[in-house]
Design a protein around this motif. Sequence first.
Motif, short mmCIF file in Angstrom:
data_model
loop_
_atom_site.label_atom_id
_atom_site.label_comp_id
_atom_site.label_asym_id
_atom_site.label_seq_id
_atom_site.Cartn_x
_atom_site.Cartn_y
_atom_site.Cartn_z
N ILE A 1 0.84 -1.20 0.00
CA ILE A 1 0.00 0.00 0.00
C ILE A 1 0.87 1.25 0.00
N VAL A 2 1.92 1.22 0.81
CA VAL A 2 2.82 2.37 0.89
C VAL A 2 3.50 2.63 -0.46
N GLU A 3 4.00 1.58 -1.10
CA GLU A 3 4.71 1.74 -2.37
C GLU A 3 3.78 2.19 -3.49
N VAL B 1 -2.71 -6.37 -4.90
CA VAL B 1 -3.96 -7.05 -5.26
C VAL B 1 -4.37 -7.99 -4.13
N ALA B 2 -3.40 -8.71 -3.54
CA ALA B 2 -3.70 -9.62 -2.44
C ALA B 2 -4.24 -8.86 -1.23
N THR B 3 -3.70 -7.67 -0.99
CA THR B 3 -4.18 -6.84 0.12
C THR B 3 -5.64 -6.45 -0.10
N PHE B 4 -5.97 -6.07 -1.33
CA PHE B 4 -7.35 -5.75 -1.67
C PHE B 4 -8.25 -6.97 -1.46
N GLU B 5 -7.78 -8.14 -1.90
CA GLU B 5 -8.59 -9.35 -1.77
C GLU B 5 -8.81 -9.71 -0.30
N TYR B 6 -7.80 -9.48 0.53
CA TYR B 6 -7.95 -9.84 1.93
C TYR B 6 -8.89 -8.90 2.66
N ARG C 1 -12.33 -10.44 1.55
CA ARG C 1 -12.22 -11.37 2.68
C ARG C 1 -11.73 -12.75 2.22
N ARG C 2 -10.78 -12.77 1.32
CA ARG C 2 -10.27 -14.04 0.79
C ARG C 2 -9.27 -14.64 1.76
N CYS C 3 -9.52 -15.87 2.21
CA CYS C 3 -8.64 -16.53 3.18
C CYS C 3 -8.25 -17.96 2.77
#
Length: 450
Positions: free
Chosen positions: A342-344, A424-429, A433-435
């Motif tokens: 997110i920072v980058e 993208v993984a951060t958005f999905e999590y 709520r992808r686990c």
Amino acid sequence: MISLLLVLLGALQIRKYNQEITVAEFDQIAQSDLTTPVSVIVPAFNEAAIIVSTVENVLKLNYPTHEVIVVDDGSTDNTIEVLRQRFNIQQLEKQGDTQLETNPVKAVYESADYPNLVVVSKENGQRADAINAAVNVSRYPLLCVIDADCVMDPDGLLHMVRPFLLDPNVAASSGVVRPSNGLVMKKGEIVARGLPQTWIGLNQEVEYARSFQWARNGLNRLHSMLCISGALLLIKKDVLKEVGGPWPNAITDDIEFTMRLHAYIFDRRNEKDLKIAFTPDAVCYTEVPEKISQYLPQRNRWQRGTLQAVFRNWRMIFNPRYGATGLFGMPYFLFFEALAPIVEVTAITLAVVFLLMGVTTVKEILILVFLAYSVNVFLTLLTIYISERSTQRSTTWKDYWKAVTAIFADGLGWHHLRVFVSFVATFEYFILRRCDLGAPMERKVASPPA
């Protein structure tokens, strides 16, 4: 500055370690009947292509007394049949204790040819559940957990057990993990070492060296090594049970368990002055993906697992009750690992916005990009230099220069690809709520001898 600090701390730790150890010391550990016996746990799911080579490797470890426990976690391939044919396993009546709750165990086998080999067949419950099932049937006070695709150096257990013999307060130890894709195996033994042949694999060779040579080594000096790789962990069985074992619902159970282990150590600081050791010459090799279709899902899962672990243990962040782990380790992992994508991405977006608004110029942005690239290259080159002064040096000058070339290539695309996938993984999590764990990586059959 933090990265440079970790490099220097890691280098000092390796230097101190190399000054303390002797060959005679490890010979004594290998020959003594008093050396603590170890149960080596190998969780496996659909690993028929490689499981024989892994088990052969672990059975041949240079260690006085150890058992090998393979857990077939509800495989849908012929993993059990492959083990039956190669090791002559026969079903037993025992099921083990139930101190750690797991999915039902279907059968327990023991090898007629190798008395120290046990195979557990159970219903699928993911990797952590398989580890807990192995703990329930284990006989020895120390547990070594590796992955089914791992290859250990012959003396790996000797090096990892040394901290336990020197200090009774050591709760766990970890070592170095490197890609196995360049190894040549024959009947479970390493007959030749080399680097991965693809650019994806070579990039991960450099990434693993950077991570283990200074990141985790330096973090351990600050009581902040919050990710003991699931590919190589040695831990006291009573400690693992008291912590509760790996969490079966974790996306990446090794990160989440390591954080709970640190919480356990500090919660009981007044009772036991427990600590975690890092052994820089204990090496385990693991297969890394060499196809982009396997590489990207793996990095997606690692990012989601990191987020899950950090926020499940959020009470430790900036909490002085957990010492350096709470005041430095958890914040470091939050901002430099979990939220780094997110920072980058935010920084890149702001750079474009400021450029369009006329606040900055292309020249100024390029200077910042070049400085960031140069710092990353410098720190990674320093890591390779440290590796070359250790037992993990390159086998040939050709391999050495290939690794150096990969360092310069990393900042020209691979790093940005990892950032995008992690974002993208951060958005999905957070949003979707992808686990889930995603599809398992397709394994390669072990390389034949040259």
